[in-house]
Motif scaffolding. Structure first.
Motif, PDB file in Angstrom:
ATOM      1  N   GLY A 111       0.807  -1.213   0.000  1.00  0.00           N
ATOM      2  CA  GLY A 111       0.000   0.000   0.000  1.00  0.00           C
ATOM      3  C   GLY A 111       0.842   1.266   0.000  1.00  0.00           C
ATOM      4  O   GLY A 111       0.303   2.373  -0.058  1.00  0.00           O
ATOM      5  N   ILE A 112       2.147   1.121   0.066  1.00  0.00           N
ATOM      6  CA  ILE A 112       3.006   2.304   0.062  1.00  0.00           C
ATOM      7  C   ILE A 112       3.155   2.783  -1.381  1.00  0.00           C
ATOM      8  O   ILE A 112       3.744   2.088  -2.215  1.00  0.00           O
ATOM      9  CB  ILE A 112       4.403   1.993   0.657  1.00  0.00           C
ATOM     10  CG1 ILE A 112       4.273   1.417   2.070  1.00  0.00           C
ATOM     11  CG2 ILE A 112       5.285   3.236   0.653  1.00  0.00           C
ATOM     12  CD1 ILE A 112       3.630   2.324   3.082  1.00  0.00           C
ATOM     13  N   VAL A 113       2.601   3.950  -1.662  1.00  0.00           N
ATOM     14  CA  VAL A 113       2.586   4.444  -3.046  1.00  0.00           C
ATOM     15  C   VAL A 113       4.019   4.597  -3.573  1.00  0.00           C
ATOM     16  O   VAL A 113       4.844   5.252  -2.940  1.00  0.00           O
ATOM     17  CB  VAL A 113       1.829   5.794  -3.132  1.00  0.00           C
ATOM     18  CG1 VAL A 113       1.975   6.417  -4.520  1.00  0.00           C
ATOM     19  CG2 VAL A 113       0.359   5.581  -2.804  1.00  0.00           C
ATOM     20  N   TRP A 173      -6.311  10.866 -11.196  1.00  0.00           N
ATOM     21  CA  TRP A 173      -6.529  11.262  -9.803  1.00  0.00           C
ATOM     22  C   TRP A 173      -5.627  10.461  -8.861  1.00  0.00           C
ATOM     23  O   TRP A 173      -5.364   9.281  -9.097  1.00  0.00           O
ATOM     24  CB  TRP A 173      -7.973  10.965  -9.368  1.00  0.00           C
ATOM     25  CG  TRP A 173      -9.004  11.824 -10.013  1.00  0.00           C
ATOM     26  CD1 TRP A 173      -9.616  11.600 -11.211  1.00  0.00           C
ATOM     27  CD2 TRP A 173      -9.559  13.034  -9.495  1.00  0.00           C
ATOM     28  NE1 TRP A 173     -10.515  12.584 -11.473  1.00  0.00           N
ATOM     29  CE2 TRP A 173     -10.516  13.483 -10.429  1.00  0.00           C
ATOM     30  CE3 TRP A 173      -9.356  13.776  -8.330  1.00  0.00           C
ATOM     31  CZ2 TRP A 173     -11.252  14.645 -10.239  1.00  0.00           C
ATOM     32  CZ3 TRP A 173     -10.098  14.929  -8.139  1.00  0.00           C
ATOM     33  CH2 TRP A 173     -11.028  15.355  -9.087  1.00  0.00           C
ATOM     34  N   ALA A 174      -5.213  11.106  -7.772  1.00  0.00           N
ATOM     35  CA  ALA A 174      -4.564  10.396  -6.668  1.00  0.00           C
ATOM     36  C   ALA A 174      -5.383  10.760  -5.426  1.00  0.00           C
ATOM     37  O   ALA A 174      -5.245  11.873  -4.899  1.00  0.00           O
ATOM     38  CB  ALA A 174      -3.110  10.811  -6.516  1.00  0.00           C
ATOM     39  N   VAL A 175      -6.272   9.892  -5.007  1.00  0.00           N
ATOM     40  CA  VAL A 175      -7.309  10.141  -4.003  1.00  0.00           C
ATOM     41  C   VAL A 175      -8.114  11.370  -4.444  1.00  0.00           C
ATOM     42  O   VAL A 175      -8.898  11.285  -5.395  1.00  0.00           O
ATOM     43  CB  VAL A 175      -6.750  10.303  -2.573  1.00  0.00           C
ATOM     44  CG1 VAL A 175      -7.885  10.178  -1.548  1.00  0.00           C
ATOM     45  CG2 VAL A 175      -5.697   9.252  -2.248  1.00  0.00           C
ATOM     46  N   SER A 176      -7.878  12.541  -3.840  1.00  0.00           N
ATOM     47  CA  SER A 176      -8.665  13.722  -4.189  1.00  0.00           C
ATOM     48  C   SER A 176      -7.820  14.773  -4.905  1.00  0.00           C
ATOM     49  O   SER A 176      -8.255  15.913  -5.053  1.00  0.00           O
ATOM     50  CB  SER A 176      -9.281  14.313  -2.913  1.00  0.00           C
ATOM     51  OG  SER A 176      -8.266  14.422  -1.938  1.00  0.00           O
ATOM     52  N   GLY A 238     -14.314   5.471  -7.746  1.00  0.00           N
ATOM     53  CA  GLY A 238     -13.581   6.510  -7.036  1.00  0.00           C
ATOM     54  C   GLY A 238     -12.343   5.882  -6.420  1.00  0.00           C
ATOM     55  O   GLY A 238     -11.848   4.859  -6.898  1.00  0.00           O
ATOM     56  N   HIS A 239     -11.852   6.448  -5.317  1.00  0.00           N
ATOM     57  CA  HIS A 239     -10.594   5.950  -4.771  1.00  0.00           C
ATOM     58  C   HIS A 239     -10.737   4.602  -4.066  1.00  0.00           C
ATOM     59  O   HIS A 239      -9.907   3.720  -4.205  1.00  0.00           O
ATOM     60  CB  HIS A 239      -9.977   6.977  -3.809  1.00  0.00           C
ATOM     61  CG  HIS A 239      -8.643   6.522  -3.305  1.00  0.00           C
ATOM     62  ND1 HIS A 239      -7.558   6.405  -4.134  1.00  0.00           N
ATOM     63  CD2 HIS A 239      -8.245   6.105  -2.088  1.00  0.00           C
ATOM     64  CE1 HIS A 239      -6.522   5.946  -3.440  1.00  0.00           C
ATOM     65  NE2 HIS A 239      -6.924   5.762  -2.199  1.00  0.00           N
ATOM     66  N   PHE A 240     -11.806   4.483  -3.279  1.00  0.00           N
ATOM     67  CA  PHE A 240     -12.038   3.212  -2.571  1.00  0.00           C
ATOM     68  C   PHE A 240     -13.531   2.932  -2.502  1.00  0.00           C
ATOM     69  O   PHE A 240     -14.345   3.788  -2.841  1.00  0.00           O
ATOM     70  CB  PHE A 240     -11.437   3.233  -1.160  1.00  0.00           C
ATOM     71  CG  PHE A 240     -11.613   4.524  -0.413  1.00  0.00           C
ATOM     72  CD1 PHE A 240     -12.832   5.177  -0.379  1.00  0.00           C
ATOM     73  CD2 PHE A 240     -10.539   5.117   0.257  1.00  0.00           C
ATOM     74  CE1 PHE A 240     -12.992   6.372   0.312  1.00  0.00           C
ATOM     75  CE2 PHE A 240     -10.701   6.317   0.935  1.00  0.00           C
ATOM     76  CZ  PHE A 240     -11.932   6.934   0.957  1.00  0.00           C
TER      77      PHE A 240
END
Ligand SMILES: Cc1ncc(C[n+]2csc(CCOP(=O)(O)OP(=O)(O)O)c2C)c(N)n1
Ligand SMILES: [Mg+2]
Length: 332
Positions: A111-113, A173-176, A238-240
């Motif tokens: 999960g570490i981008v 997008w990266a989350v928001s 969306g993101h999740f």
């Protein structure tokens, strides 16, 4: 590529999608806890790459690890048990959906981008030391292209001529955060500046992805160094899972796409807004869905499409039942 291969890619994508839909169902019922990042919308990119991996090739993936793990042939029951937090899961129930690992398949997620860059580069270095003619793949989002470790690994992969396929899945997008607001220049030019050849492709078109990846991997298997793929896609969730998709409000392109739905909004309650945004997500799903796109290509044999859907549906139900059975849970 021959038509039989497109059918196989379609089956791979559908299998991953229906597995993730089953995961969504279990998450909504509260059986899977915590955040859940799906790879829906990315299936054409993953299928176009993973279908060309051989035994002994390695794979490092990001927080959307389900499609690559499913398509790599890793036992889906073990993957689901892992999501359920069960001790018999792929990583003893301790990794969850973001930290999957299979030693047998040389496959690791994190999960570490940005971390798939160094992980894949490390895999490739090991394979080279062992004189194995194998390759390593790094899957990551475009947000990871602004992480130092990703750029450092590209540099090392280039200078050491390591067989790493860097696959950037770009959903804007990266989350928001809108990627364009934080990213200078073209990503393919960044790769080129390290001496890495790159290809830009529509990541919703599985045949197009397969073709460029085939060219890139052929070079790598002939003692070539790293290659870069920049593939565009859309995450309809969306993101999740459960993302209220509020960011669509701030994106004029997204709003233009769904102007008709917005007319329905009378501005009465927040709940109404949230429901509307989910609906908008549904519309986007159809427009940029790699599976819908491939179904259109294959629609001349509608019976076969139905048959595949039935077979895959049946398989996924069996997987869910088996995992719940082992976990001592009911599907209610
Ligand atoms: C090093 C690091 N920074 C921040 C985060 C929080 N985070 C999780 S996903 C994400 C966005 C990643 O965007 P992108 O790489 O484009 O992938 P996408 O989610 O769009 O597929 C962020 C910032 C993280 N997990 N790791
Ligand atoms: Mg992204």
């Amino acid at each position: 590529m021959v038509e039989a291969e497109v059918w196989q890619l379609y089956r791979d994508m559908l299998r991953s999608r229906l597995f993730e839909e089953a995961v969504t169902d279990l998450w909504e019922k509260g059986k899977i806890s915590g955040e859940m990042h799906l790879g829906t919308g990315e299936e054409a990119i993953i299928a176009g790459v993973v279908s060309q991996l051989e035994e002994g090739d390695a794979m490092a993936v990001d927080h959307r690890g389900t499609p690559p793990f499913i398509m790599r042939g890793i036992d889906p029951v073990l993957i689901l048990l892992e999501f359920l937090g069960h001790s018999m899961g792929l990583c003893n129930g301790k990794g969850g959906h973001m930290h999957l690992f299979s030693k047998e398949h040389l496959a690791a997620s994190s999960g570490i981008v940005g971390s798939s860059g160094p992980a894949a580069t490390g895999f490739a270095l090991a394979l080279k030391y062992q004189k194995q003619k194998k390759i390593a793949v790094a899957f990551f989002g475009e947000g990871a292209m602004n992480q130092g470790m990703m750029l450092e690994s590209m540099n090392l992969a280039s200078v050491w001529n390591l067989p790493v396929l860097f696959v950037c899945k770009d959903n804007d997008w990266a989350v928001s955060t809108v990627t364009n607001n934080v990213t200078g220049g073209k990503l393919i030019d960044r790769a080129k500046s390290f001496g890495i050849e790159g290809y830009e492709v529509d990541g919703t078109d599985v045949e197009a992805v397969w073709k460029v990846v085939n060219e890139a991997i052929s070079k790598m298997r002939n003692n070539g160094g790293p290659q870069f793929i920049h593939a565009h896609c859309v995450h309809k969730e969306g993101h999740f899972l459960g993302d209220p998709l509020l960011r669509y409000y701030r994106d004029p392109n997204m709003l233009a796409e769904v102007a008709d739905s917005l007319k329905e909004y009378s501005g009465e309650s927040l709940n109404e807004v949230l429901l509307l945004l989910r609906k908008i997500g549904g519309q986007l799903k159809k427009k940029f869905d790699p599976i819908v796109f491939t179904q259109k290509k294959l629609k001349t044999d509608a019976d076969r499409l139905i048959q595949i859907e039935e077979e895959v549906n049946k398989e996924i139900k069996q997987i869910v039942n088996k995992a719940l059975d082992i976990g001592g849970m009911k599907n209610d």
